[in-house]
Design an enzyme around this catalytic site. Structure first.
Site, PDB file in Angstrom:
ATOM      1  CG  ASN A 194      -0.460   0.029   2.543  1.00  0.00           C
ATOM      2  OD1 ASN A 194       0.791   0.450   2.683  1.00  0.00           O
ATOM      3  ND2 ASN A 194      -1.044  -0.706   3.428  1.00  0.00           N
ATOM      4  NE  ARG A 195      -1.613   6.951   0.314  1.00  0.00           N
ATOM      5  CZ  ARG A 195      -2.889   7.609   0.241  1.00  0.00           C
ATOM      6  NH1 ARG A 195      -3.262   8.340  -0.759  1.00  0.00           N
ATOM      7  NH2 ARG A 195      -3.641   7.518   1.316  1.00  0.00           N
ATOM      8  CD  GLU A 197       2.011  -2.472   3.508  1.00  0.00           C
ATOM      9  OE1 GLU A 197       1.555  -3.320   4.389  1.00  0.00           O
ATOM     10  OE2 GLU A 197       1.830  -2.816   2.390  1.00  0.00           O
ATOM     11  CG  ASP A 262      -6.035  -9.816   3.894  1.00  0.00           C
ATOM     12  OD1 ASP A 262      -4.866  -9.574   3.781  1.00  0.00           O
ATOM     13  OD2 ASP A 262      -6.617  -9.991   4.926  1.00  0.00           O
TER      14      ASP A 262
END
Length: 310
Positions: A194-195, A197, A262
């Site tokens: 994600n952004r 991470e 997920d």
């Protein structure tokens, strides 16, 4: 119009850290006299599959065949996970570690808002992980796509070896990464950070052009086929050798984003295993994410819901 393929023959092997998501739902009507915190009168308890188990649950909800390889403790939470997995018709291959406390995330919810989360966790032993690696090799011939769901709980200590084994067997490998050491994911087919991470690994960017530059450098350095960045309200961006493809977020009320990652990786895996290319799979994953963020807690987008969103 996004065409959804026949998913019934898709076979996805999920490996990684799974957990039990527990919810205590209640009413909040006063502040505690002992401290400035709300008092929750618990009225309902609920248990759901979390982590890699939620990935497998999403795969099954899309009509595909999900096999889950993970580690649990010999405890009450582990037995609850086994029961929930059986109810979802997931082929669960769970290795038990007597020294392990099964990971549990307990969320206290009042007035439809999460007030507190309490985590219980330990790491699996080396011996159990080695045993899991042997079964991973045995399961590879019977799957179309591999998903490695890393929640940083120690279940994917041998992930570099797993990626090598899967790619040698000709299987696409999709990884949901964690932490700032992405070198261990080198050689995977696709990463789905994600952004926030991605920022841990590449640093911040000021515009889409700088994001593309950083993402492509990372993709090349790690020898990835593709990098998909989920960007919350900004949608998601897929970076491949021939450039970038972006999908805008589906406009709807966002209720809860937990577990949306997920759903994204599960949908990607099912659609790739069903014959779609990455760009088409991403478009459907974006729509599936739009479904689950409108639900409370870890949830799934069913095949019917995905069809309704297309």
């Amino acid at each position: 119009m996004n065409m959804i393929p026949d998913t019934s023959r898709a076979r996805v092997l999920v490996v990684g850290d799974m957990m039990l998501d527990r919810y205590w739902f209640g009413e909040v009507s006063r502040i505690s006299p002992e401290a400035p915190v709300p008092v929750v009168k618990v009225e309902r308890l609920e248990e759901r599959l979390g982590g890699a188990a939620n990935v497998a649950r999403n795969i099954a909800a899309l009509g595909a065949q999900a096999t889950l390889l993970s580690v649990v403790g010999t405890d009450e939470a582990g037995r609850s996970l086994e029961r929930l997995l059986a109810a979802e018709k997931i082929d669960a291959r769970l290795h038990e570690d007597p020294a392990l406390a099964t990971t549990v995330k307990l969320r206290v919810v009042g007035r439809q808002q999460q007030l507190l989360r309490i985590d219980f966790e330990t790491w699996p032993t080396h011996e159990v992980l080695r045993e899991k690696l042997a079964e991973f090799a045995a399961r590879l011939p019977h799957c179309d796509v591999v998903v490695l769901s890393d929640y940083g709980k120690g279940g994917l200590t041998h992930i570099t070896e797993m990626i090598r084994m899967a790619r040698s067997a000709g299987k696409p490998v999709l990884v949901d990464p964690k932490g700032d050491d992405y070198e261990r994911y080198a050689g995977a087919t696709l990463l789905t950070p994600n952004r926030s991470e991605l920022r841990q690994v590449t640093g911040r960017w000021i515009d889409d052009a700088e994001l593309a530059e950083k993402a492509q450098k990372l993709r090349t350095r790690l020898a990835l086929d593709a990098l998909l960045v989920t960007r919350s309200e900004e949608g998601m961006s897929l970076f491949q050798a021939d450039g970038m493809k972006h999908e805008a977020a589906i406009a709807r009320e966002v209720f809860d984003v937990s577990g949306a990652g997920d759903t994204v990786i599960a949908t990607l895996a099912v659609m790739l295993a069903s014959g779609l290319d990455l760009a088409a799979a991403m478009s459907l994953a974006n729509r599936a994410a739009g479904v689950v963020v409108g639900k409370l807690g870890t949830a799934v987008a069913t095949l019917d819901e995905l069809k309704g969103a297309c």
